[in-house]
Write a protein that holds these residues in place. Structure first.
Motif, mmCIF file in Angstrom:
data_model
loop_
_atom_site.group_PDB
_atom_site.id
_atom_site.type_symbol
_atom_site.label_atom_id
_atom_site.label_comp_id
_atom_site.label_asym_id
_atom_site.label_seq_id
_atom_site.Cartn_x
_atom_site.Cartn_y
_atom_site.Cartn_z
ATOM 1 N N ASP A 201 6.091 -5.518 63.334
ATOM 2 C CA ASP A 201 4.817 -5.599 64.051
ATOM 3 C C ASP A 201 3.937 -4.435 63.638
ATOM 4 O O ASP A 201 4.353 -3.282 63.725
ATOM 5 C CB ASP A 201 5.071 -5.539 65.566
ATOM 6 C CG ASP A 201 5.948 -6.691 66.026
ATOM 7 O OD1 ASP A 201 5.475 -7.836 66.000
ATOM 8 O OD2 ASP A 201 7.124 -6.443 66.364
ATOM 9 N N GLY A 202 2.741 -4.761 63.172
ATOM 10 C CA GLY A 202 1.822 -3.728 62.707
ATOM 11 C C GLY A 202 2.102 -3.392 61.248
ATOM 12 O O GLY A 202 3.212 -3.612 60.740
ATOM 13 N N VAL A 203 1.067 -2.840 60.603
ATOM 14 C CA VAL A 203 1.159 -2.610 59.150
ATOM 15 C C VAL A 203 2.332 -1.696 58.760
ATOM 16 O O VAL A 203 3.095 -2.038 57.847
ATOM 17 C CB VAL A 203 -0.195 -2.088 58.601
ATOM 18 C CG1 VAL A 203 -0.052 -1.560 57.182
ATOM 19 C CG2 VAL A 203 -1.235 -3.207 58.663
ATOM 20 N N PRO A 204 2.544 -0.546 59.428
ATOM 21 C CA PRO A 204 3.651 0.317 58.959
ATOM 22 C C PRO A 204 5.009 -0.390 58.996
ATOM 23 O O PRO A 204 5.802 -0.280 58.058
ATOM 24 C CB PRO A 204 3.605 1.510 59.929
ATOM 25 C CG PRO A 204 2.190 1.544 60.406
ATOM 26 C CD PRO A 204 1.753 0.108 60.479
ATOM 27 N N GLU A 205 5.283 -1.132 60.081
ATOM 28 C CA GLU A 205 6.584 -1.823 60.141
ATOM 29 C C GLU A 205 6.666 -2.916 59.079
ATOM 30 O O GLU A 205 7.724 -3.147 58.489
ATOM 31 C CB GLU A 205 6.789 -2.450 61.526
ATOM 32 C CG GLU A 205 7.308 -1.459 62.551
ATOM 33 C CD GLU A 205 7.685 -2.123 63.870
ATOM 34 O OE1 GLU A 205 7.648 -1.399 64.876
ATOM 35 O OE2 GLU A 205 8.006 -3.336 63.910
ATOM 36 N N CYS A 206 5.549 -3.582 58.842
ATOM 37 C CA CYS A 206 5.549 -4.646 57.823
ATOM 38 C C CYS A 206 5.891 -4.074 56.446
ATOM 39 O O CYS A 206 6.684 -4.654 55.693
ATOM 40 C CB CYS A 206 4.189 -5.341 57.775
ATOM 41 S SG CYS A 206 3.900 -6.432 59.176
ATOM 42 N N LEU A 207 5.288 -2.921 56.124
ATOM 43 C CA LEU A 207 5.577 -2.291 54.834
ATOM 44 C C LEU A 207 7.052 -1.922 54.737
ATOM 45 O O LEU A 207 7.711 -2.157 53.723
ATOM 46 C CB LEU A 207 4.727 -1.025 54.652
ATOM 47 C CG LEU A 207 3.220 -1.232 54.549
ATOM 48 C CD1 LEU A 207 2.519 0.108 54.323
ATOM 49 C CD2 LEU A 207 2.880 -2.192 53.418
ATOM 50 N N LYS A 208 7.565 -1.349 55.824
ATOM 51 C CA LYS A 208 8.966 -0.906 55.839
ATOM 52 C C LYS A 208 9.902 -2.100 55.593
ATOM 53 O O LYS A 208 10.848 -2.011 54.803
ATOM 54 C CB LYS A 208 9.257 -0.257 57.197
ATOM 55 C CG LYS A 208 10.698 0.115 57.421
ATOM 56 C CD LYS A 208 10.954 1.535 57.064
ATOM 57 C CE LYS A 208 12.381 1.931 57.353
ATOM 58 N NZ LYS A 208 12.677 3.273 56.940
ATOM 59 N N SER A 242 -1.044 -11.216 61.494
ATOM 60 C CA SER A 242 -2.500 -11.063 61.369
ATOM 61 C C SER A 242 -2.866 -10.981 59.890
ATOM 62 O O SER A 242 -2.006 -10.706 59.039
ATOM 63 C CB SER A 242 -2.957 -9.789 62.079
ATOM 64 O OG SER A 242 -2.508 -8.663 61.342
ATOM 65 N N SER A 243 -4.127 -11.182 59.605
ATOM 66 C CA SER A 243 -4.596 -11.086 58.214
ATOM 67 C C SER A 243 -4.311 -9.699 57.657
ATOM 68 O O SER A 243 -3.929 -9.544 56.490
ATOM 69 C CB SER A 243 -6.091 -11.387 58.140
ATOM 70 O OG SER A 243 -6.296 -12.713 58.565
ATOM 71 N N GLU A 244 -4.507 -8.681 58.495
ATOM 72 C CA GLU A 244 -4.275 -7.301 58.055
ATOM 73 C C GLU A 244 -2.800 -7.085 57.679
ATOM 74 O O GLU A 244 -2.478 -6.490 56.635
ATOM 75 C CB GLU A 244 -4.674 -6.356 59.202
ATOM 76 C CG GLU A 244 -4.741 -4.901 58.819
ATOM 77 C CD GLU A 244 -4.865 -3.988 60.035
ATOM 78 O OE1 GLU A 244 -4.621 -4.453 61.171
ATOM 79 O OE2 GLU A 244 -5.180 -2.803 59.835
ATOM 80 N N ALA A 248 -1.315 -6.404 53.833
ATOM 81 C CA ALA A 248 -0.497 -5.210 53.546
ATOM 82 C C ALA A 248 0.818 -5.612 52.876
ATOM 83 O O ALA A 248 1.277 -4.966 51.931
ATOM 84 C CB ALA A 248 -0.228 -4.444 54.843
ATOM 85 N N MET A 249 1.430 -6.692 53.361
ATOM 86 C CA MET A 249 2.717 -7.119 52.783
ATOM 87 C C MET A 249 2.532 -7.682 51.372
ATOM 88 O O MET A 249 3.353 -7.428 50.488
ATOM 89 C CB MET A 249 3.398 -8.143 53.705
ATOM 90 C CG MET A 249 3.924 -7.494 54.979
ATOM 91 S SD MET A 249 4.980 -8.579 55.972
ATOM 92 C CE MET A 249 3.753 -9.541 56.833
ATOM 93 N N VAL A 250 1.434 -8.437 51.176
ATOM 94 C CA VAL A 250 1.167 -8.977 49.830
ATOM 95 C C VAL A 250 1.001 -7.821 48.844
ATOM 96 O O VAL A 250 1.571 -7.830 47.742
ATOM 97 C CB VAL A 250 -0.105 -9.864 49.837
ATOM 98 C CG1 VAL A 250 -0.585 -10.136 48.420
ATOM 99 C CG2 VAL A 250 0.169 -11.172 50.569
ATOM 100 N N ASP A 251 0.227 -6.795 49.240
ATOM 101 C CA ASP A 251 -0.022 -5.661 48.337
ATOM 102 C C ASP A 251 1.268 -4.904 48.046
ATOM 103 O O ASP A 251 1.516 -4.483 46.912
ATOM 104 C CB ASP A 251 -1.056 -4.701 48.951
ATOM 105 C CG ASP A 251 -2.449 -5.324 48.980
ATOM 106 O OD1 ASP A 251 -2.642 -6.379 48.335
ATOM 107 O OD2 ASP A 251 -3.340 -4.773 49.660
ATOM 108 N N GLU A 252 2.082 -4.723 49.088
ATOM 109 C CA GLU A 252 3.341 -3.990 48.907
ATOM 110 C C GLU A 252 4.284 -4.748 47.967
ATOM 111 O O GLU A 252 4.892 -4.171 47.069
ATOM 112 C CB GLU A 252 4.013 -3.759 50.264
ATOM 113 C CG GLU A 252 5.252 -2.888 50.210
ATOM 114 C CD GLU A 252 4.976 -1.515 49.604
ATOM 115 O OE1 GLU A 252 3.856 -0.983 49.779
ATOM 116 O OE2 GLU A 252 5.875 -0.980 48.930
ATOM 117 N N ALA A 253 4.357 -6.061 48.179
ATOM 118 C CA ALA A 253 5.205 -6.893 47.312
ATOM 119 C C ALA A 253 4.683 -6.852 45.876
ATOM 120 O O ALA A 253 5.461 -6.741 44.926
ATOM 121 C CB ALA A 253 5.228 -8.330 47.828
#
Ligand SMILES: [Zn+2]
Length: 460
Positions: A201-208, A242-244, A248-253
């Motif tokens: 949940d939220g960008v930091p957790e998604c990146l992790k 969310s779109s955000e 973030a996940m697309v960019d990280e991948a």
């Protein structure tokens, strides 16, 4: 017979277990000998492009060296061993499967699978054989234990298709893959082991969590762009991440050269996922003309998974009345979406959502099992594809669903992986002949023959 490409160096049927123990190749600097052979066919379907009548391929090691009309190939390669099949085509890809070892249709079976991973692996092993036996030489697994199984296949401990896995499906809390009926501490325990389910949940957790999938060896990242059908509390029409978060996940991948495949039924999720840069839309049930246009504009691929929907429609007793009603509505929309996508020319890849084989005592076992995956091609033809287009979706388009991780495979083409099958009928006349192992007379993967007439796929 040793070294005969028909059987492959490690699959000599005359060998014994004692023989296996003494056939270790000594370590050497020398180039391993590459077997070379020709396969000629009455009809060669290259995966992409026009079929060739009386076509042949030349194979060297695990690669295709040459493709063309038999008459020209016979001239240059008459000295090589030759095999004949009726129809030759690339090995098929199922771009949406799961290896979860589930023996019951129950949420807590997923906990058992996680806690008893040797048992899970043993339960998955016959499914891997069934897939190869049915002509599927590669699969993209969108959550499950495929990374470990692939390791066993690569080592030679198991026989099966090549598995490209996402490891987990990543869901927001309360989302499609949060397994709502399970007590939260049980679910959290699953997540802690970085198994097939994760929430963020939220960008930091998604990146992790994306980085955790990379750490596990994922070749593709799977996220929830919308609610689901099987999940209890959410609505398939609603957007989830969310779109955000998705961006973030697309960019990280992408930094790790991975693409994202998003589970999406509702249109809001499909549109948000596409705008975020998601490359494959899984299910795509509410795709309409506008969404199809955006898919084409973005170069995205649709993996419809009609087979699981059709199986669900035939299994009313296994659903609650509410669950079956949910499925029936989605099924209707999805059929329209498939027809729309095909009519508009959206790139499609074949995926079934096949999850595993139930024990014979389960009345669903005949319907729900690995090995019937080519039924998906039949549904695509019913929805408007030609048989040749359906074969392209099941072969040449498979590697596209992995973006930069996609191998040179899925086509009978020079320099491509030597993954191909022989069929004893013409699938362009009846696509149904590809369903099940019956008409798949031969299976080669990485240049090695795993199946030929009178000799089925087996572990040894
Ligand atoms: Zn799935």
């Amino acid at each position: 017979m040793r070294g005969n490409p028909f059987f492959g160096p490690d699959l000599d049927p005359t060998s014994s277990m004692e023989g296996l123990a003494t056939r270790q190749t000594p370590w050497t600097d020398a180039e391993p000998k590459k077997d070379k052979f020709v396969v000629e066919a009455d009809l060669l379907i290259p995966g992409k492009g026009d079929p060739i009548e009386h076509g042949s391929i030349v194979v060297e090691g695990n690669k295709i060296l040459q493709v063309g009309e038999s008459i020209s190939i016979a001239k240059d390669y008459s000295h090589l061993p030759k095999y004949h099949v009726k129809t030759l085509m690339p090995g098929m890809w199922d771009c949406h499967v799961h290896f979860l070892g589930a023996q019951r249709v129950a949420w807590d079976s997923l906990l058992e699978a996680q806690q008893k991973q040797a048992l899970t692996g043993a339960r998955c092993a016959p499914d891997l054989l069934r897939l190869l036996d049915a002509g599927f030489t590669s699969v993209r697994e969108m959550a499950g234990y495929g990374i470990q199984l692939d390791q066993a296949i690569e080592e030679g401990s198991l026989v099966g298709p090549k598995i490209y896995s996402s490891n987990a499906i990543i869901s927001p809390t309360g989302g499609h893959a949060d397994l709502h009926p399970l007590p939260k501490p049980w679910y959290d325990d699953l997540c802690r082991q970085n198994g097939p389910f994760q929430t963020a949940d939220g960008v930091p957790e998604c990146l992790k969590v994306v980085r955790m999938q990379l750490r596990a060896g994922a070749k593709v990242i799977k996220i929830c762009g919308s609610g689901g059908v099987g999940s209890e509390l959410d609505n398939p029409v609603d957007q989830q991440f969310s779109s955000e978060e998705m961006t973030a996940m697309v960019d990280e991948a992408a930094r790790a050269q991975r693409i994202i495949g998003a589970h999406c039924h509702g249109k809001a999720g499909i549109m948000a996922a596409l705008h975020a840069g998601v490359k494959t839309i899984e299910h795509g049930s509410y795709l309409d003309d506008e969404a199809a246009d955006l898919m084409i504009q973005k170069g995205a691929i649709l993996v419809t998974t009609r087979l699981i929907v059709e199986n669900g429609l035939q299994s009313k007793d296994f659903f609650s009345p509410k669950g079956y009603a949910k499925l029936s509505v989605v099924a209707k929309h999805q059929w329209n979406a498939m027809q729309t996508a095909i009519r508009k020319g959206v790139t499609c890849a074949i995926g079934t959502d096949s999850t595993g084989t139930l024990p014979p005592s389960n009345p669903l076992s005949k319907l729900v099992r690995q090995g019937l995956n080519a039924k998906e091609l039949v549904y695509h033809v019913k929805a408007g594809m030609t048989p040749l287009q359906a074969i392209e979706a099941a072969t040449a388009n498979g590697p596209l669903t992995l973006g930069p991780q996609g191998p040179k495979a899925g086509q009978l083409r020079e320099g491509y992986d030597a993954d191909f099958i022989g069929v004893d009928a013409n699938p362009l006349e009846d696509i149904g002949v590809l369903v099940g192992p019956g008409h798949v007379s031969h299976v080669w993967r990485q240049g090695k023959c795993y199946k030929s007439p009178g000799r089925g796929v087996s572990f040894i």
